[in-house]
Design a protein around this motif. Structure first.
Motif, PDB file in Angstrom:
ATOM      1  N   CYS A 169     110.147  63.975  29.114  1.00  0.00           N
ATOM      2  CA  CYS A 169     109.396  64.435  27.943  1.00  0.00           C
ATOM      3  C   CYS A 169     109.567  65.946  27.749  1.00  0.00           C
ATOM      4  O   CYS A 169     109.216  66.733  28.628  1.00  0.00           O
ATOM      5  N   PRO A 170     110.103  66.372  26.626  1.00  0.00           N
ATOM      6  CA  PRO A 170     110.405  67.805  26.465  1.00  0.00           C
ATOM      7  C   PRO A 170     109.174  68.683  26.337  1.00  0.00           C
ATOM      8  O   PRO A 170     109.262  69.900  26.523  1.00  0.00           O
ATOM      9  N   THR A 171     108.033  68.097  26.016  1.00  0.00           N
ATOM     10  CA  THR A 171     106.837  68.929  25.809  1.00  0.00           C
ATOM     11  C   THR A 171     105.771  68.709  26.896  1.00  0.00           C
ATOM     12  O   THR A 171     104.628  69.123  26.721  1.00  0.00           O
TER      13      THR A 171
ATOM     14  N   ALA B  49     104.062  66.037  27.792  1.00  0.00           N
ATOM     15  CA  ALA B  49     102.884  65.420  27.161  1.00  0.00           C
ATOM     16  C   ALA B  49     102.153  64.443  28.080  1.00  0.00           C
ATOM     17  O   ALA B  49     101.121  63.895  27.687  1.00  0.00           O
ATOM     18  N   PHE B  50     102.697  64.221  29.292  1.00  0.00           N
ATOM     19  CA  PHE B  50     102.004  63.300  30.205  1.00  0.00           C
ATOM     20  C   PHE B  50     101.329  64.105  31.314  1.00  0.00           C
ATOM     21  O   PHE B  50     101.997  64.540  32.255  1.00  0.00           O
TER      22      PHE B  50
ATOM     23  N   LEU C 114      98.822  59.832  27.955  1.00  0.00           N
ATOM     24  CA  LEU C 114      99.591  60.643  27.001  1.00  0.00           C
ATOM     25  C   LEU C 114      98.642  61.579  26.266  1.00  0.00           C
ATOM     26  O   LEU C 114      97.691  61.123  25.617  1.00  0.00           O
TER      27      LEU C 114
ATOM     28  N   CYS D 228     102.459  65.889  22.059  1.00  0.00           N
ATOM     29  CA  CYS D 228     103.521  64.914  21.797  1.00  0.00           C
ATOM     30  C   CYS D 228     104.203  65.162  20.441  1.00  0.00           C
ATOM     31  O   CYS D 228     103.546  65.316  19.411  1.00  0.00           O
ATOM     32  N   ILE D 229     105.522  65.178  20.453  1.00  0.00           N
ATOM     33  CA  ILE D 229     106.305  65.422  19.229  1.00  0.00           C
ATOM     34  C   ILE D 229     106.014  64.341  18.183  1.00  0.00           C
ATOM     35  O   ILE D 229     105.885  64.613  16.991  1.00  0.00           O
ATOM     36  N   SER D 230     105.871  63.121  18.668  1.00  0.00           N
ATOM     37  CA  SER D 230     105.627  62.015  17.748  1.00  0.00           C
ATOM     38  C   SER D 230     104.301  62.224  17.005  1.00  0.00           C
ATOM     39  O   SER D 230     104.224  62.074  15.778  1.00  0.00           O
TER      40      SER D 230
ATOM     41  N   CYS E 149     109.612  60.507  17.921  1.00  0.00           N
ATOM     42  CA  CYS E 149     110.433  60.882  19.083  1.00  0.00           C
ATOM     43  C   CYS E 149     110.590  59.619  19.922  1.00  0.00           C
ATOM     44  O   CYS E 149     109.628  58.885  20.128  1.00  0.00           O
TER      45      CYS E 149
ATOM     46  N   ILE F  45     112.306  59.670  23.019  1.00  0.00           N
ATOM     47  CA  ILE F  45     112.863  60.039  24.325  1.00  0.00           C
ATOM     48  C   ILE F  45     112.266  59.222  25.477  1.00  0.00           C
ATOM     49  O   ILE F  45     112.986  58.666  26.301  1.00  0.00           O
ATOM     50  N   CYS F  46     110.926  59.131  25.526  1.00  0.00           N
ATOM     51  CA  CYS F  46     110.329  58.464  26.698  1.00  0.00           C
ATOM     52  C   CYS F  46     110.554  56.951  26.675  1.00  0.00           C
ATOM     53  O   CYS F  46     110.342  56.270  27.674  1.00  0.00           O
TER      54      CYS F  46
HETATM   55 FE1  SF4 Z   1     107.112  63.166  25.064  1.00  0.00          FE
HETATM   56 FE2  SF4 Z   1     108.536  62.341  22.981  1.00  0.00          FE
HETATM   57 FE3  SF4 Z   1     107.327  60.574  24.531  1.00  0.00          FE
HETATM   58 FE4  SF4 Z   1     105.878  62.171  22.932  1.00  0.00          FE
HETATM   59  S1  SF4 Z   1     107.295  60.582  22.289  1.00  0.00           S
HETATM   60  S2  SF4 Z   1     105.452  61.677  25.043  1.00  0.00           S
HETATM   61  S3  SF4 Z   1     107.116  64.067  23.049  1.00  0.00           S
HETATM   62  S4  SF4 Z   1     108.985  61.975  25.117  1.00  0.00           S
END
Ligand code: SF4
Ligand code: SF4
Length: 377
Positions: free
Chosen positions: A201-203, A205-206, A212, A217-219, A244, A246-247
């Motif tokens: 997770c780039p931010t 957020a966990f 979460l 969270c980007i989303s 997003c 990614i996760c």
């Molecule tokens: Fe992180 Fe993206 Fe998952 Fe949100 S959706 S928790 S920013 S990886």
């Protein structure tokens, strides 16, 4: 006529649903975790998540519908492999989460669930009370889906089917019909020692596995947040402009996901997957609607998508964006003007000082002035 579980599942398959599970309408087992989550304010500006009447409904499905006996959950795959993977990572393009590449899933699922509910009423021979939901009900659907055997909840908080991954939409029918038999709950977790999603997770957020924090969270920010996005988070958004993945993408169970058979969820063209940032930055209301007509992105509206595109442009840092960003300093929306100022600063650094000072001088909005002061300061 008494309905059997197998008949209901056959009908779900006939209607094109990939998953179907049936569970008694009991309180969700993750209720305590949900209450702790809202106590910590992790829902951010999603006020509806913490509204007392909605919390009460999530606690007991009978608050939504007195006499509710059963919750039928269905899943519909939306996974579409995108051939040109490198396009998704092209910083000159704004990336859209895979669930929004096709037509708006609310309509697709709702119509089918309504047909399903009608069939249930006719086949049962009674007049059951029923409600159909796609995202709209105050229902902790992932945890009920786990109870209905559809999968487990991963450390990324998504529902994961061990042989299909998590790229599917959920919908449900709450009904007063009662069954002799119900599905067994799925195992609680199959993550084991894996922590890929948490690390990716780039931010960050966990704060811990299975929790979460939407505020990071980007989303959440690109879709739900209607206001200003923290400056500190923006550089980590990369080129995401709507959601997003990614996760979910990094999850090892994702390798089992099969391409959806639903034509409605396949992207019509590249602009539905990763449109050019410059096209979004120069969009007006009409061209924005034309670009995203009948997709989930349309619901979020131009102002917020242009705000998100400004952040992506600030991460792209390319001179091609400069004329469009300068134009956006005159946009009718303060939100857009403020985020365009940030993107210009990221792209031009001190060379943007004059532009930003001019904006500050003519600006009425305190948030925009504050943004410029923080940048120049
Ligand atoms: Fe992180 Fe993206 Fe998952 Fe949100 S959706 S928790 S920013 S990886
Ligand atoms: Fe669980 Fe690993 Fe998937 Fe995260 S990436 S949900 S830890 S299996």
């Amino acid at each position: 006529m008494a309905l059997r579980l197998s008949d209901v599942k056959r009908k779900a398959r006939d209607l094109g649903f990939n998953l179907c599970g049936i569970t008694p309408a009991r309180p969700s087992p993750t209720l305590a975790a949900y209450l702790r989550w809202i106590e910590r304010g992790m829902q951010g500006a999603m006020g509806y998540m913490a509204r007392p009447d909605r919390v009460k409904r999530r606690q007991d499905l009978r608050e939504i519908m007195p006499g509710a006996k059963t919750l039928i959950l269905v899943g519909l795959d939306y996974y579409a492999r995108y051939a040109a993977e490198e396009t998704l990572h092209d910083p000159s393009r704004g990336r859209i989460a895979a669930y929004a590449w096709g037509l708006d899933y609310h309509r697709v699922l709702k119509l089918r669930l309504e047909t399903f509910a009608e069939w249930l009423a006719e086949t049962s021979g009674g007049a059951p009370a029923q409600k159909v939901y796609v995202d709209t009900g105050a229902i902790l659907e992932r945890s009920h889906a786990q109870q209905a055997g559809l999968g487990f909840i991963g450390k990324n908080t998504m529902l994961i089917h061990p042989r299909q991954g998590s790229y599917f939409f959920l919908g449900e029918i709450l009904t007063s019909l009662e069954f002799d038999d119900y599905d067994s709950p799925h195992r609680e977790s199959m993550c084991g020692t894996c922590t890929r999603c948490l690390a990716a997770c780039p931010t960050d957020a966990f704060p811990e596995p299975f929790v979460l924090d939407a505020r990071r969270c980007i989303s959440y920010h690109t879709i739900e947040n209607q206001g200003w996005i923290d400056r500190e988070l923006r550089p980590d958004f990369g080129n995401w402009i709507f959601g997003c993945d990614i996760c979910m993408d990094v999850c090892p169970f994702q390798r089992f996901a099969e391409e959806t058979d639903e034509v409605a969820f396949l992207p019509l063209d590249l602009d539905r997957v990763a449109p050019r940032l410059t096209d979004i930055l120069m969009s007006n209301e009409a061209s924005f609607r034309a670009m995203f007509r009948r997709t989930p992105v349309e619901r979020v509206r131009r102002e917020r998508i242009v705000r998100n595109a400004c952040i992506a442009a600030g991460n792209w840092r390319n001179e091609q964006a400069i004329p469009h960003l300068i134009q956006l300093l005159y946009d009718a929306s303060a939100l857009v003007r403020g985020h365009a100022a940030w993107a210009l600063w990221r792209t031009m650094a001190l060379d943007s000082s004059k532009l930003l000072s001019d904006l500050h001088r003519r600006e009425d909005d305190a948030r925009v002035r504050g943004e410029v002061e923080a940048l120049l300061g």
